[in-house]
Each structure stands twice: as structure tokens, then as C-alpha cells.
Design a protein around this motif. Structure first.
Motif, PDB file in Angstrom:
ATOM      1  N   LEU A   1       0.834  -1.210   0.000  1.00  0.00           N
ATOM      2  CA  LEU A   1       0.000   0.000   0.000  1.00  0.00           C
ATOM      3  C   LEU A   1       0.863   1.252   0.000  1.00  0.00           C
ATOM      4  N   GLN A   2       1.943   1.230   0.773  1.00  0.00           N
ATOM      5  CA  GLN A   2       2.847   2.379   0.847  1.00  0.00           C
ATOM      6  C   GLN A   2       3.474   2.698  -0.501  1.00  0.00           C
ATOM      7  N   SER A   3       3.771   1.659  -1.267  1.00  0.00           N
ATOM      8  CA  SER A   3       4.407   1.927  -2.564  1.00  0.00           C
ATOM      9  C   SER A   3       3.358   2.089  -3.666  1.00  0.00           C
ATOM     10  N   ASP A   4       2.101   2.230  -3.257  1.00  0.00           N
ATOM     11  CA  ASP A   4       1.001   2.626  -4.140  1.00  0.00           C
ATOM     12  C   ASP A   4       0.607   1.572  -5.173  1.00  0.00           C
ATOM     13  N   VAL A   5       0.647   0.331  -4.741  1.00  0.00           N
ATOM     14  CA  VAL A   5       0.160  -0.739  -5.606  1.00  0.00           C
ATOM     15  C   VAL A   5      -1.367  -0.663  -5.722  1.00  0.00           C
ATOM     16  N   GLY A   6      -1.993  -0.077  -4.696  1.00  0.00           N
ATOM     17  CA  GLY A   6      -3.448   0.075  -4.716  1.00  0.00           C
ATOM     18  C   GLY A   6      -4.134  -1.001  -3.888  1.00  0.00           C
ATOM     19  N   VAL A   7      -5.295  -0.647  -3.345  1.00  0.00           N
ATOM     20  CA  VAL A   7      -5.997  -1.525  -2.403  1.00  0.00           C
ATOM     21  C   VAL A   7      -6.423  -2.843  -3.054  1.00  0.00           C
ATOM     22  N   GLU A   8      -7.024  -2.717  -4.238  1.00  0.00           N
ATOM     23  CA  GLU A   8      -7.565  -3.899  -4.905  1.00  0.00           C
ATOM     24  C   GLU A   8      -6.489  -4.950  -5.179  1.00  0.00           C
ATOM     25  N   ILE A   9      -5.412  -4.495  -5.798  1.00  0.00           N
ATOM     26  CA  ILE A   9      -4.358  -5.436  -6.186  1.00  0.00           C
ATOM     27  C   ILE A   9      -3.639  -5.966  -4.958  1.00  0.00           C
ATOM     28  N   THR A  10      -3.475  -5.131  -3.942  1.00  0.00           N
ATOM     29  CA  THR A  10      -2.860  -5.591  -2.696  1.00  0.00           C
ATOM     30  C   THR A  10      -3.674  -6.750  -2.115  1.00  0.00           C
ATOM     31  N   GLU A  11      -4.996  -6.591  -2.103  1.00  0.00           N
ATOM     32  CA  GLU A  11      -5.866  -7.654  -1.593  1.00  0.00           C
ATOM     33  C   GLU A  11      -5.675  -8.946  -2.394  1.00  0.00           C
ATOM     34  N   GLU A  12      -5.696  -8.797  -3.704  1.00  0.00           N
ATOM     35  CA  GLU A  12      -5.513  -9.966  -4.584  1.00  0.00           C
ATOM     36  C   GLU A  12      -4.197 -10.672  -4.289  1.00  0.00           C
ATOM     37  N   LEU A  13      -3.155  -9.871  -4.149  1.00  0.00           N
ATOM     38  CA  LEU A  13      -1.823 -10.436  -3.930  1.00  0.00           C
ATOM     39  C   LEU A  13      -1.756 -11.174  -2.597  1.00  0.00           C
ATOM     40  N   LEU A  14      -2.376 -10.580  -1.574  1.00  0.00           N
ATOM     41  CA  LEU A  14      -2.336 -11.216  -0.254  1.00  0.00           C
ATOM     42  C   LEU A  14      -3.085 -12.541  -0.265  1.00  0.00           C
ATOM     43  N   GLN A  15      -4.235 -12.541  -0.947  1.00  0.00           N
ATOM     44  CA  GLN A  15      -4.989 -13.797  -1.048  1.00  0.00           C
ATOM     45  C   GLN A  15      -4.149 -14.863  -1.730  1.00  0.00           C
ATOM     46  N   HIS A  16      -3.488 -14.429  -2.785  1.00  0.00           N
ATOM     47  CA  HIS A  16      -2.635 -15.367  -3.517  1.00  0.00           C
ATOM     48  C   HIS A  16      -1.526 -15.914  -2.600  1.00  0.00           C
ATOM     49  N   LEU A  17      -0.903 -15.023  -1.855  1.00  0.00           N
ATOM     50  CA  LEU A  17       0.196 -15.454  -0.969  1.00  0.00           C
ATOM     51  C   LEU A  17      -0.303 -16.437   0.089  1.00  0.00           C
ATOM     52  N   ARG A  18      -1.495 -16.175   0.601  1.00  0.00           N
ATOM     53  CA  ARG A  18      -2.034 -17.092   1.616  1.00  0.00           C
ATOM     54  C   ARG A  18      -2.237 -18.475   1.014  1.00  0.00           C
ATOM     55  N   ARG A  19      -2.731 -18.482  -0.224  1.00  0.00           N
ATOM     56  CA  ARG A  19      -3.011 -19.771  -0.880  1.00  0.00           C
ATOM     57  C   ARG A  19      -1.736 -20.576  -1.146  1.00  0.00           C
ATOM     58  N   THR A  20      -0.594 -19.887  -1.285  1.00  0.00           N
ATOM     59  CA  THR A  20       0.637 -20.630  -1.572  1.00  0.00           C
ATOM     60  C   THR A  20       1.056 -21.487  -0.386  1.00  0.00           C
ATOM     61  N   GLY A  21       0.567 -21.132   0.789  1.00  0.00           N
ATOM     62  CA  GLY A  21       0.918 -21.892   1.979  1.00  0.00           C
ATOM     63  C   GLY A  21       2.377 -21.722   2.383  1.00  0.00           C
ATOM     64  N   ARG A  22       3.057 -20.768   1.756  1.00  0.00           N
ATOM     65  CA  ARG A  22       4.475 -20.570   2.114  1.00  0.00           C
ATOM     66  C   ARG A  22       4.608 -19.948   3.489  1.00  0.00           C
ATOM     67  N   LYS A  23       5.735 -20.208   4.086  1.00  0.00           N
ATOM     68  CA  LYS A  23       5.986 -19.665   5.412  1.00  0.00           C
ATOM     69  C   LYS A  23       7.300 -18.909   5.410  1.00  0.00           C
ATOM     70  N   GLY A  24       7.378 -17.912   6.243  1.00  0.00           N
ATOM     71  CA  GLY A  24       8.627 -17.148   6.348  1.00  0.00           C
ATOM     72  C   GLY A  24       8.669 -16.027   5.331  1.00  0.00           C
ATOM     73  N   SER A  25       9.257 -14.929   5.746  1.00  0.00           N
ATOM     74  CA  SER A  25       9.189 -13.737   4.911  1.00  0.00           C
ATOM     75  C   SER A  25       9.972 -13.875   3.611  1.00  0.00           C
ATOM     76  N   ILE A  26      11.115 -14.546   3.644  1.00  0.00           N
ATOM     77  CA  ILE A  26      11.923 -14.652   2.420  1.00  0.00           C
ATOM     78  C   ILE A  26      11.164 -15.452   1.356  1.00  0.00           C
ATOM     79  N   GLU A  27      10.570 -16.568   1.805  1.00  0.00           N
ATOM     80  CA  GLU A  27       9.803 -17.396   0.864  1.00  0.00           C
ATOM     81  C   GLU A  27       8.584 -16.629   0.344  1.00  0.00           C
ATOM     82  N   LEU A  28       7.940 -15.900   1.235  1.00  0.00           N
ATOM     83  CA  LEU A  28       6.754 -15.142   0.823  1.00  0.00           C
ATOM     84  C   LEU A  28       7.116 -14.029  -0.156  1.00  0.00           C
ATOM     85  N   LEU A  29       8.248 -13.394   0.083  1.00  0.00           N
ATOM     86  CA  LEU A  29       8.657 -12.324  -0.830  1.00  0.00           C
ATOM     87  C   LEU A  29       9.004 -12.872  -2.208  1.00  0.00           C
ATOM     88  N   ALA A  30       9.570 -14.074  -2.225  1.00  0.00           N
ATOM     89  CA  ALA A  30       9.863 -14.699  -3.522  1.00  0.00           C
ATOM     90  C   ALA A  30       8.558 -15.003  -4.258  1.00  0.00           C
TER      91      ALA A  30
END
Ligand SMILES: Nc1nc2c(ncn2[C@@H]2O[C@H](COP(=O)(O)OP(=O)(O)OP(=O)(O)O)[C@@H](O)[C@H]2O)c(=O)[nH]1
Ligand SMILES: [Mg+2]
Length: 305
Positions: free
Chosen positions: A44-73
């Protein structure tokens, strides 16, 4: 300096915004609410926008990845899927006609000059047309660039019909065997003739001289305006056959994330990035370099590579 480094450098402020939020969670072993929260805040801070941020977070949750490095990848891969690879530069006609449009002050005239320089460097013969006739200074600004670059230009007097300038430019280009005609246009929304009607007329008139023109209609967007720039430019998309976006002022902006929203909402590829006021400060857009520049946590030889 390589293109990657230049993109990375231009995105410094945006990346810092993103990292400010994410840094504390780096290296945390477990996927936790804190990591997701940090990524959300960073986006949000880098202005990706609310809608896309939500989409991205949902996607990240679905990956089941753990840990910040894996999530950032995973985030980096997801961001990439939002940014289509732009088509290669093509010059299908002689002359190829490129119309440059956008809100005033966003960087149209500068972009016209940078493109003229780029294509001249490639050995093309370039002609630029001063079809922003609403301001005398605009015509002068373009003429100065043309003279400095040693490329031809077509100008009419202040207040002349912009479509007539475009028409003349294409005729002149044909007569002179020019490869590319670059047309600079006005950006003010409140002129005597409404801007969209003026630009639509220009397209109609161009098609009379050359049925396949304009071959490119580039929409210039100011990255420092962020999400707000999108609303302002929806109108251009409604009225004109936009073929690509030029994102300018990426260098001074902390809102580079808006590129994601541009790609998603405008449904046209980003073609170039403006990364400074100099004539060489225009880069061909490369999704991988851009995303790396956006979220790279340990640049330039960081762990995310
Ligand atoms: N830092 C930076 N400044 C830029 C960039 N592109 C354009 N500018 C600056 O933005 C200002 C406006 O640029 P112009 O090219 O005149 O904008 P325009 O869209 O033609 O403006 P109007 O003709 O008034 O509609 C100028 O001071 C440019 O030097 C860029 O990529 N980075
Ligand atoms: Mg201008």
C-alpha cells in the motif's frame, strides 16, 4: 550502467517505502500475521493500490508458504504475472506514426524528445510534430529539442489546428523518406475545443493521409502522481486507441507500485520508463527488472535473485 541497475536505481524511493514496512519481518522463520501485515503495508505504501494488494495477499495465503523470504519470492512471481512483456519496438510503415498523449505536465514533450533521441541513435530518420499549439512556449520547447537533437520538426503558428500539424508532418515525412513521425500533443483538459475531441479529430485526420496510422498511441503517466493518475487517464483510454504506456518520473517517485494498477486497469503494456530529465533517461520496460527493483530486499546481489 546496465538497464537492471538503472531501473533499480530509479525505483530506490519506492523500494525503500516497501522495505520500511517489510524489513523488520525479514528472516522470521514462520509465516505469521505480522509478515502478511508488513507485506500489505509495504504494497500500500508503494502505491500498488488496495484492490491489487488484496488480490496479492490472497494469492500469498493460498501458496501456503511460510517465512518472509519465501513469501517475498512468491510475491515477486505474483507481481510479474501482472506485468505483461511489452511487444518489441516495431516500425511497420514508412513513416511509422507515433502519437504521444497524456495529462499536462506528465512528461509528454520530454518523452517525445527522448524517443526521438533513442530512435535516431538506432539509425532512424525522425521527424517531430509540434501539435500542442495551445501554448506558444510548447512549440518553442519542442523546436529547441529538435534542434539540439538534429532531427526535423514541423510546427505551425500558435493556436493553429493541431490536426493540421499532424497531417502536414506525415506528408512531409513521406516526401523526405522519414522513418518515424513523433507527434507531441496538448494535455490541458479545459481548452476551447475539448481535448478528447481534438485528439480524436487528429486520429481521424491522420487516417486520411495514412489509413494504418497512428501506429502507436503512447499514453504518458506520471508515476509520482500514483493512483490518482489512473482516474485522470481513464478518459484517454475511452477515446483513443492507446497501444502502450510510458511511466515517467519513476526516479523521483515513491509510488512506483502504481505500475501494477496501470497494467491491470489500463490493459495496455507499459512500454517505457522515464527515469530522469536527461535525454538518455528513458528505458525500455522490462517486467523482470522492474519487479526486482520493486521488491529486491538485498540489492543488487541479494538473496532473492
Ligand atoms: N525526474 C523526471 N522528470 C521528468 C521526467 N519526464 C519529464 N520530466 C520533467 O517534467 C516536467 C514536465 O515535462 P514535459 O515534458 O514538459 O510535460 P508535458 O506533458 O509535455 O507538459 P505540457 O506540455 O504542459 O502538457 C519537465 O520539467 C520535465 O523535465 C522523468 O522521467 N523524470
Ligand atoms: Mg508538452
Amino acid at each position: 550502467m546496465s538497464l537492471w541497475h538503472r531501473v533499480s536505481q530509479a525505483l530506490t524511493r519506492t523500494r525503500e517505502r516497501f522495505l520500511q514496512a517489510v524489513r523488520e519481518t525479514l528472516g522470521q522463520p514462520d509465516s505469521s500475521d505480522a509478515v502478511f501485515q508488513a507485506i500489505e503495508e509495504g504494497l500500500l505504501q508503494s502505491d500498488v493500490g488496495v484492490e491489487i494488494t488484496e488480490e496479492l495477499l490472497q494469492h500469498l495465503r493460498r501458496t501456503g508458504r511460510k517465512g518472509s523470504i519465501e513469501l517475498l519470492a512468491a510475491l515477486r512471481d505474483a507481481l510479474l504475472s501482472y506485468l505483461p512483456e511489452p511487444p518489441p519496438e516495431q516500425f511497420p510503415s514508412q513513416p511509422t506514426v507515433v502519437l504521444v498523449v497524456g495529462v499536462n505536465g506528465f512528461g509528454k514533450t520530454t518523452t517525445v524528445a527522448k524517443l526521438a533521441y533513442r530512435w535516431k541513435q538506432q539509425g532512424k530518420q525522425v521527424l517531430i510534430a509540434a501539435a500542442d499549439t495551445f501554448r506558444a512556449a510548447a512549440i518553442e520547447q519542442l523546436q529547441q529539442w529538435a534542434e539540439a537533437l538534429g532531427v526535423g520538426y514541423i510546427r505551425h503558428r500558435y493556436g493553429a489546428d493541431p490536426a493540421a500539424v499532424a497531417y502536414d508532418a506525415v506528408q512531409a515525412a513521406r516526401a523526405r523518406g522519414v522513418d518515424v513521425v513523433l507527434i507531441d500533443t496538448a494535455g490541458r483538459l479545459h481548452t476551447k475545443t475539448p481535448l478528447m475531441a481534438e485528439l480524436e479529430k487528429m486520429v481521424r485526420v491522420l487516417r486520411k493521409v495514412e489509413p494504418t496510422a497512428p501506429h502507436e498511441v503512447l499514453l504518458v503517466l506520471d508515476a509520482s502522481v500514483g493512483q490518482n493518475a489512473l482516474a485522470q487517464t481513464q478518459e484517454f483510454l475511452r477515446h483513443l486507441p492507446i497501444t502502450g504506456v510510458v511511466l515517467t518520473k519513476v526516479d523521483g517517485s515513491a509510488r512506483g507500485g502504481m505500475a501494477l494498477a496501470v497494467a491491470r486497469k489500463c490493459r495496455v503494456p507499459i512500454r517505457y520508463l522515464g527515469v530522469g530529465e536527461g535525454i538518455e533517461d528513458l528505458l525500455a520496460f522490462e517486467p523482470v527488472a522492474f519487479v526486482q527493483g520493486l521488491v529486491d530486499t538485498l540489492s543488487p546481489e541479494g538473496a532473492l535473485r
